[in-house]
Design a protein around this motif. Structure first.
Motif: not given
Lengths: 180, 146
Positions: A32, B69, A54, A36, A58
């Motif tokens: 991640i 995270e 975002e 990200r 996710q």
């Protein structure tokens, strides 16, 4: 900016993907953390909304991790994740109605950054999802034709023609909006 | 804006492609030549370059929320639990129903039966018989015969 990674990073990523399959949370966190930024940036530029971007990032991670067991090639994770993200963005763009915004031709031509940004957001919203995605991936994300083709899962010829159409339409919209 | 001259379409295509690849000499020459004769295409090229520069400048930088995270991992766990529940729930519901049916059956088969037997006339008569005074045979103190 490309979405391909170096050999060493790829080997490390392969290890992480393997560990993720056995439910290693540290490996999940590492994957991640690595992806990200790029994912959120692409989603932000495609959707022009940070919160939505975002959410999409996710969702892309969740989807990719859920399907990680089915992934045949561990090296393909990076591209797979990116593809999911772009696809999710395109789905959202299709759902959004293209707002027809009438621009005042007397709008300042060389306004500030914010004004330009607003104008560009409105212009982008008038483009169909496929053209908009191609344009953003090429011009903002600086992906190569091959990479755009891989992400959008279309032939390179289609990318080339879409890009040409998108640039032409964007130019016309720009002229309509701010004048020549 | 319509293309009027011969080759305007080709010019627009090459003009767009020159940002992505190196054009051949002949293609370059064509662009130069066309620019000198078609002011409309030249204007379009300039405006296109300007618009695309603006587009590149409008690229947004991501703002990553803290603990991103952790949130993803937590959501993933919740999702996994939910999925496993969804997977097993029909079996659990079936097992619950079966248990309920067995319990009720056993309950009906045992307790109400006893009550009914006790209420039967024969049972009542047995009870009466039990309550009847039975003459005692006192063997410890045998009657003395005179």
């Amino acid at each position: 900016m490309t979405y391909t990674i170096g050999a060493e990073a790829a080997a490390q990523e392969r290890q992480w993907v393997g560990r993720c399959r056995s439910g290693d949370e540290t490996a999940l966190g590492c994957l991640i953390a690595r992806h990200r930024n790029r994912l959120i940036r692409t989603a932000t530029n495609l959707l022009r909304d940070r919160h939505e971007a975002e959410d999409v990032a996710q969702e892309a991670f969740l989807k990719a991790f859920r399907e990680i067991a089915k992934l045949r090639d561990d090296r393909a994770f990076s591209g797979y994740l990116y593809r999911i993200c772009v696809r999710l963005c395109m789905d959202r763009l299709r759902l959004k109605r293209a707002e027809l915004v009438e621009f005042d031709s007397a709008q300042p031509h060389c306004g500030g950054h914010v004004e330009n940004r607003v104008v560009i957001e409105k212009l982008l919203s008038q483009l169909p999802a496929e053209l908009r995605t191609t344009l953003v991936l090429r011009e903002m994300e600086q992906l190569s034709y091959e990479e755009v083709a891989e992400v959008m899962q279309v032939p390179i010829g289609t990318v080339r023609s879409r890009l040409h159409t998108a640039r032409e339409r964007f130019r016309k919209l720009w002229i309509e909006a701010v004048g020549e | 804006m319509k293309c009027r001259l011969f080759g305007c379409k080709k010019f627009r295509r090459l003009s767009s492609e020159q940002a992505d690849r190196t054009l051949s000499r002949s293609e370059d020459r064509f662009l130069l030549k066309h620019r000198s004769v078609c002011s409309e295409c030249t204007r379009a090229e300039v405006s296109s370059t300007y618009a695309l520069n603006m587009l590149r400048m409008a690229a947004l930088e991501p703002e990553i929320a803290p603990m991103f995270e952790d949130r993803v991992i937590r959501k993933l766990k919740v999702q996994q639990v939910r999925e496993s529940l969804n997977y097993w729930s029909p079996a659990l519901v079936g097992a619950g129903i079966a248990c309920g049916v067995i319990f009720v059956t056993l309950h009906l088969a045992t307790s109400p039966g006893q009550t009914r037997r006790a209420e039967l006339p024969a049972a009542q008569s047995r009870q009466d018989v039990q309550t009847r005074i039975v003459p005692k045979l006192e063997l410890d103190h045998p009657p003395v015969l005179r």
